[in-house]
Design a protein around this motif. Structure first.
Motif, PDB file in Angstrom:
ATOM      1  N   ASP A  90      79.900  75.824  15.151  1.00 45.11           N
ATOM      2  CA  ASP A  90      79.249  75.734  16.203  1.00 45.11           C
ATOM      3  C   ASP A  90      80.310  74.837  17.222  1.00 45.11           C
ATOM      4  N   THR A  92      80.117  72.890  20.935  1.00 42.95           N
ATOM      5  CA  THR A  92      79.372  72.593  21.936  1.00 42.95           C
ATOM      6  C   THR A  92      80.278  71.580  22.760  1.00 42.95           C
ATOM      7  N   ARG A 110      82.751  75.359  28.913  1.00 40.98           N
ATOM      8  CA  ARG A 110      81.696  76.250  28.061  1.00 40.98           C
ATOM      9  C   ARG A 110      82.081  77.561  28.376  1.00 40.98           C
TER      10      ARG A 110
END
Length: 541
Positions: A90, A92, A110
């Motif tokens: 993941d 972030t 993002r």
């Protein structure tokens, strides 16, 4: 205006950011065509290749690393596993601060990370795991007035060298064959070291080259043995005095039957073949040697062998070995995150917000396993004791979405029929009726009604003044009382004993405005006193 510089102190030239500076050239020194130093590799030649890299010319070492990945199936398998293990983690983004500008910068980052091409780009960047380093050119776009990476292009590491003074500072091989400094803000240059030392000697490929060489010897001998074992030997006999043409004809005849095991000899000559006592042991020797070398490669790349080489009854559990691999995975993820933050995020912010000085952080990591049941119990106990917790935080923690208006809401006991907002238990923060047996405001309303009924008895006299005072008091004090009663209702619903309710009330009272409450009580006492005096006066009359 302050001049932007990169980590090596090189000034940023914005004209170079939107064009290729390290592309391939068929007629220049950056040719996409590669050599094949792995052909005919032997210990002496391998030693010379490694020595050249130590002297600042790693081109042949890099070409050998490519050949190793193409020819050794085990090596390319474990190396690909390590790369893909990181690219699947993941990603972030942490805001630099809570300010609006920092939140906008982080949100732009993002959005850019959601690109479908990112997974392949990260895989190419992680070529540094095998070779020790890699170079990826950032192609910037400024067509909309804002700087943004358009795409990331992998560059052949053979087109780069390191400064001869320290063998650490990367240099680009220019069109004239001379080393040139890397243009600022143009390259992502991660380094993932298998060992400490100068950069050309830090990659896993350096440690694996010798195992690769010996394994290739083993596979070659094994192939020769397999090809010749079990095939019949053809022997042709020619009489004494046969001409050379007759002998050549006989040899072509026996050679063309099949295989390489053929010979001719004069009549009367003999050939004796001495066979090994155990042919099966010879076969096992090749396989055992190749497997042993593969295990050493697994240890070098993954740090363990349990996930690549299954052994019945082997020491150590697969779970423990997997933990070792996760340690390496975390180290790779941190190294990749650091390179992206340094070579991509920082330039991005500096180009668009010169002098801003605050940067969001890319974090690549595997989510830690968490006991959500225990977390809910802890948060529930904290809420019961008066801690204010946002519903959005709870939804985010559980990975749930907030129900849309009119959605069917799941409820305890199978009562899942949709309810209108505002009704008890409708999902808008109102406690269900079953949660509180006797709600506090309900008891208060019943008590007031009963009091009015009792006072309306003919013997009690007229109660109109008191009713008027109660109504005015309720109207003026409604906001403060409603706020207090609503909170107390929730506490009563959650408390399991009077002692627990007492602790919850004591914890909540400091957050209630005492001045407003005192004002309400003062008005209530005055209204009650005046109403009582008025009723007493009327009764006397």
């Amino acid at each position: 205006m302050t001049q932007l510089v990169d980590q090596w102190g090189r000034p940023v030239r914005k004209g170079e950011l939107t064009r290729e500076v390290a592309g391939p050239t068929l007629t220049g020194v950056r040719s996409p065509l590669t050599g094949y130093p792995g052909d005919g590799l032997d210990p002496r030649r391998l030693a010379n290749i490694l020595r050249e890299a130590d002297e600042g010319h790693p081109e042949r070492q890099l070409e050998l690393a490519e050949a190793m990945e193409e020819r050794d199936l085990h090596y390319v398998g474990v190396l690909g596993t390590r790369k893909r293990s990181v690219t699947q983690l993941d990603i972030t983004v942490e805001d630099a601060s809570s300010e609006t500008t920092d939140k906008r910068i982080a949100e732009d980052l993002r959005t850019w990370l959601l690109r479908d091409e990112l997974n392949d780009e990260l895989f190419d960047i992680l070529d540094c795991i095998g070779k020790g380093y890699s170079f990826t050119e950032i192609m910037w776009d400024n067509s909309m007035g804002q700087w943004q990476p358009s795409y990331l292009e992998q560059r052949d590491p053979r087109w780069f060298r390191f400064d001869q003074g320290d063998l650490r500072t990367p240099m680009l091989i220019g069109e004239n064959g001379q080393d040139e400094p890397l243009p600022a803000y143009k390259f992502i240059h991660p380094r993932i070291r298998a060992k400490s030392g100068i950069t050309p000697r830090s990659g896993i490929c350096r440690a694996v080259t010798w195992a690769y060489l010996f394994k290739m010897y083993t596979l070659r001998d094994w192939a020769i043995f397999t090809q010749t074992y079990g095939q019949p030997l053809r022997v042709g006999r020619y009489p004494v005095g046969a001409s050379e043409d007759d002998r050549n004809t006989l040899f072509r005849a026996v050679a063309n039957i099949a295989g390489d095991c053929a010979a001719i000899m004069p009549e009367g000559m003999e050939i004796e073949f001495v066979e090994t006592g155990n042919v099966g042991a010879s076969v096992d020797l090749y396989e055992s040697r190749a497997d042993w070398l593969d295990k050493q490669v697994s240890k070098a790349v993954l740090g363990q062998t349990a996930t690549t080489d299954a052994e019945v009854g082997g020491l150590g559990s697969g779970k423990e070995h997997r933990m070792v691999q996760e340690d390496i995975e975390r180290a790779d993820a941190k190294a990749l995150s650091g390179a992206l933050n340094r070579d991509l995020v920082r330039p991005w912010v500096d180009l668009n917000y010169p002098g801003h000085g605050r940067y969001p952080r890319i974090v690549i990591a595997r989510p830690e396993a968490e006991d959500l049941v225990k977390w809910m119990q802890t948060v529930g106990a904290a809420v019961d004791r008066g801690l204010a917790v946002s519903e959005d935080d709870v939804y985010a923690k559980l990975g749930l979405r907030r129900p849309a208006e009119g959605a069917k809401i799941l409820r305890p006991g199978g009562q899942n029929a949709p309810q209108a907002p505002g009704q008890p238990g409708a999902g808008d923060g109102t406690p269900p009726e079953s949660a509180v047996k006797y709600p506090l405001n309900t008891l208060a309303a019943l008590s007031a009604a009963e009091a009015r009924d009792e006072r309306k008895d003919p013997s009690a006299g007229d109660t109109a003044p008191l009713d008027i005072a109660v109504d005015r008091l309720t109207e003026e004090a409604a906001p403060e009382i409603e706020a207090m009663l609503g909170r107390i209702e929730a506490m009563m619903a959650a408390a399991e004993s009077l002692d627990e309710l007492r602790e919850m009330l004591l914890g909540a009272y400091p957050e209630i405005s005492q001045d407003a409450l005192a004002e309400v009580l003062t008005q209530a006492f005055i209204a009650g006193d005046l109403a009582g005096r008025l009723m007493a006066g009327d009764g006397d009359g």
